[in-house]
Design an enzyme around this catalytic site. Sequence first.
Site, PDB file in Angstrom:
ATOM      1  N   HIS A 127      61.548  64.987  45.962  1.00 19.33           N
ATOM      2  CA  HIS A 127      60.087  65.089  46.016  1.00 19.33           C
ATOM      3  C   HIS A 127      59.644  66.081  47.085  1.00 19.33           C
ATOM      4  O   HIS A 127      59.478  65.731  48.244  1.00 19.33           O
ATOM      5  CB  HIS A 127      59.479  63.719  46.330  1.00 19.33           C
ATOM      6  N   CYS A 177      62.295  65.512  40.081  1.00 16.99           N
ATOM      7  CA  CYS A 177      62.695  64.121  39.846  1.00 16.99           C
ATOM      8  C   CYS A 177      62.934  63.847  38.356  1.00 16.99           C
ATOM      9  O   CYS A 177      63.863  64.356  37.782  1.00 16.99           O
ATOM     10  CB  CYS A 177      61.651  63.182  40.463  1.00 16.99           C
ATOM     11  N   GLU A 204      56.775  67.343  47.550  1.00 14.00           N
ATOM     12  CA  GLU A 204      55.374  67.205  47.990  1.00 14.00           C
ATOM     13  C   GLU A 204      55.255  66.490  49.332  1.00 14.00           C
ATOM     14  O   GLU A 204      54.186  66.496  49.958  1.00 14.00           O
ATOM     15  CB  GLU A 204      54.545  66.478  46.926  1.00 14.00           C
TER      16      GLU A 204
END
Length: 389
Positions: A363, A273, A365
Amino acid sequence: MTTSPRGSARDKASPAVLVLEDGRSFRGRAYGAVGETFGEAVFSTGMTGYQETLTDPSYHRQVVVMTAPHVGNTGINDEDQESRRIWVSGYVVRDPARVPSNWRSRRSLDDELSAQGVVGISGIDTRALTRHLRERGAMRVGIFSGDALNSASGKGVADGAALLARVLRAPEMSGAELSSEVTTTEPYVVPAIGTRRFTVAALDLGIKGMTPHRLAERGIEVHVLPATATLDDVYATSPDGVFLSNGPGDPATADLTVVRGVLERGTPLFGICFGNQLLGRALGFGTYKLKYGHRGINQPVQDRTTGKVEVTAHNHGFAVDAPLDRVSETPYGRAEVSHVCLNDNVVEGLRLLDRPVFSVQYHPEAAAGPHDAAYLFDRFTSLMEDQRA
């Protein structure tokens, strides 16, 4: 942002107005805290994961419009927070859940917003607002309720010109340096889960809690450092790799000293990001503001190194300006665009061909969101293994 921390039941049913900087306004009901707030109006297309969205530091100084019509169904729990607090500056929903229903729920979304002083508005046509932002672009916005709304006119009726003037005094996102406002104040360590295999220095530019956890799951001890950390601070951890986190604000305002220092030393580097944007700038590419950005957990991205398409979680309003059709020469060797958004061909990833360095704009995660991009953490681990060998 100024608020009345909770507000009475009558306050919650009281009128609220959302005013965009181009003069368009929407009338609804107060939701969350009562008062006034300002920020950049953006929309998120996720159907779920609102708790992770609210606590993502990348949303700092943004008023988030939820495109899903019904929000708050599962309430708020104590496990899914991505940081120490809610970071959005305002929240916009169409039909808030009256009663949350989930076995992990501890309180309602409305009560949580109120307790943390987040001013919101409900009961407006979020579809019309989203279409307006798609056509006109993300822009400054204000939400007004309670005394903040009534004080705009001595007669108790909001003066649209007065409210608009207050919106126009709010700062813009372009040129905003915000990482220093969301970063940790002190370094901390997230221990490896199981046997420690590697040590990673993670620069907290607005990091989400799940990110160091994903690294720890792979046997990595993560030293999370403030955004103000120096190159000496980074290497004092004796890292096998360096991680650049997500974060808010304009990447053009960031200091690139640490990123360039890591590139010069050839240490394995992984950025996501905001970290992708900093890597892009360090390589000599520019960055620019997207018209309305990518926000949500359903964005299609192609990994050009494998040809596979992933459904991914996004939250970015800026992007890297790098050529899609060729390999670029940089001060640190050859670079290429590794990932691209299939909706609009925005650069979604970079990699160096001569050094162990790569990044993505989204992202991986997956908090909340699909798990298609989890392999990127394994790719980072492989780079550190190769470097050690």
